[in-house]
Design a protein around this motif. Structure first.
Motif, PDB file in Angstrom:
ATOM      1  N   GLY A  66     -59.806   3.978  -8.358  1.00 11.22           N
ATOM      2  CA  GLY A  66     -58.978   3.403  -9.396  1.00 11.22           C
ATOM      3  C   GLY A  66     -59.459   3.922 -10.735  1.00 11.22           C
ATOM      4  O   GLY A  66     -60.616   4.331 -10.867  1.00 11.22           O
ATOM      5  N   ILE A 124     -64.202   2.674  -9.500  1.00 16.76           N
ATOM      6  CA  ILE A 124     -63.259   2.593 -10.606  1.00 16.76           C
ATOM      7  C   ILE A 124     -63.833   3.406 -11.760  1.00 16.76           C
ATOM      8  O   ILE A 124     -65.009   3.259 -12.113  1.00 16.76           O
ATOM      9  N   ILE A 136     -55.275  -1.138 -13.968  1.00 16.13           N
ATOM     10  CA  ILE A 136     -55.987  -0.294 -13.006  1.00 16.13           C
ATOM     11  C   ILE A 136     -54.965   0.540 -12.253  1.00 16.13           C
ATOM     12  O   ILE A 136     -54.128   0.015 -11.523  1.00 16.13           O
TER      13      ILE A 136
END
Length: 305
Positions: free
Chosen positions: A111, A66, A103
């Motif tokens: 993400g 992420i 997200i």
């Protein structure tokens, strides 16, 4: 009990008081995400491009990645991905959205969380707001193996705070004289003004837009000689990304070069960086206490007396 653990306990207690379920994550399983902060002394050196493509290559190596765009007020990551998120970090902070809402799914299963474009509320958040944000981002340690934080460029307070709070920092430098001097200025400011320790923070230099690996090593040697002579911070050499016309082509198409041109020299170079990072997980780096540890450090640095 360290500060990150104390903060986790505060978060659990707050959740229980509010009738929210507590999160059964790394405190029981030992799962803590690796947090990598990418920064630079000036803009225009390819920092966000490296953040995005490094995330993609680490995802290809099997990591759940992420990217957090911490360049508050701009939106470099989403522009490079050509994706406009429905919600951003400010929606989490001020408009009642949950973590899953903000997200956004990117290419290659990464993400990303957008800081938002033109959002000034996040630039000067206070202690309670940082604590609230930490509580909201707490679940990221469960959702990701690697969290890449793309900071703003230059020597702003928010950049300095994020870099100092991080245990693993990638410093992007190009052979341009202004990039070298600004990178040194960033390190000098960190060394002078901020509570940074080589025992807690690892700074690794990436030489970007170089003509050869030899030029990259010379760039590192030149900068590191001055750093070793005048500063107490320590800097290591991570690797290099060569000058590649495919990079500018991908920027124009708003697609990462790792997906558009997977066999290009830049893609192969970032894959090598990803391999080095994935295969060189030292205990010192991995003792970062995840995203909670980073934000607990932010609180300590921002509001210490």
């Amino acid at each position: 009990m360290d500060q990150a653990e104390q903060l986790r306990n505060i978060i659990k207690k707050n959740a229980a008081c509010q009738g929210q379920p507590t999160i059964n994550n790394q405190n029981q399983t030992g799962k803590i995400a690796r947090v990598i902060t990418v920064t630079s002394g000036k803009g225009g050196v390819g920092k966000s491009n490296i953040s995005v493509n490094l995330g993609i290559q680490m995802s290809r190596l099997g990591k759940r990645v992420i990217i957090l765009d911490a360049d508050f007020g701009l939106a470099n990551v989403e522009v490079m991905l050509g994706i406009r998120p429905q919600y951003n970090l400010a929606d989490l902070m001020f408009r009642g959205k949950g973590l899953s809402d903000i997200i956004t799914k990117g290419p290659e299963n990464i993400g990303f969380i957008s800081g938002g474009s033109g959002i000034h509320e996040l630039a000067n958040i206070n202690r309670d707001q940082i604590l609230f944000l930490t509580q909201k981002l707490y679940e990221l340690d469960e959702l990701a193996d690697v969290i890449i934080i793309d900071t703003g460029a230059g020597i702003t307070d928010s950049v300095l705070e994020f870099v100092t709070a991080s245990s693993e920092v990638l410093l992007v430098v190009t052979p341009e004289p202004t990039s070298i001097t600004d990178a040194y200025a960033l390190l000098k400011t960190l060394n002078r003004k901020m509570d940074i320790s080589s025992d807690r923070t690892v700074i690794k230099m990436i030489a970007n837009r170089v003509d050869s690996y030899e030029e990259a090593k010379q760039l590192y040697t030149k900068l590191n000689l001055v750093v070793e002579k005048f500063l107490t911070v320590k800097m290591e050499f991570l690797g290099a990304v060569p000058q590649d016309p495919n990079v500018s082509k991908s920027v124009m198409q708003q697609k990462p070069y790792s997906t558009l041109y997977p066999n290009s020299s830049s893609s192969k170079a970032v894959l090598e960086l990803a391999n080095i990072l994935c295969n060189n997980v030292t205990n010192k780096v991995h003792s970062s206490n995840g995203i909670t540890g980073l934000f607990s450090n932010l609180i300590r640095l921002k509001f210490k007396k």
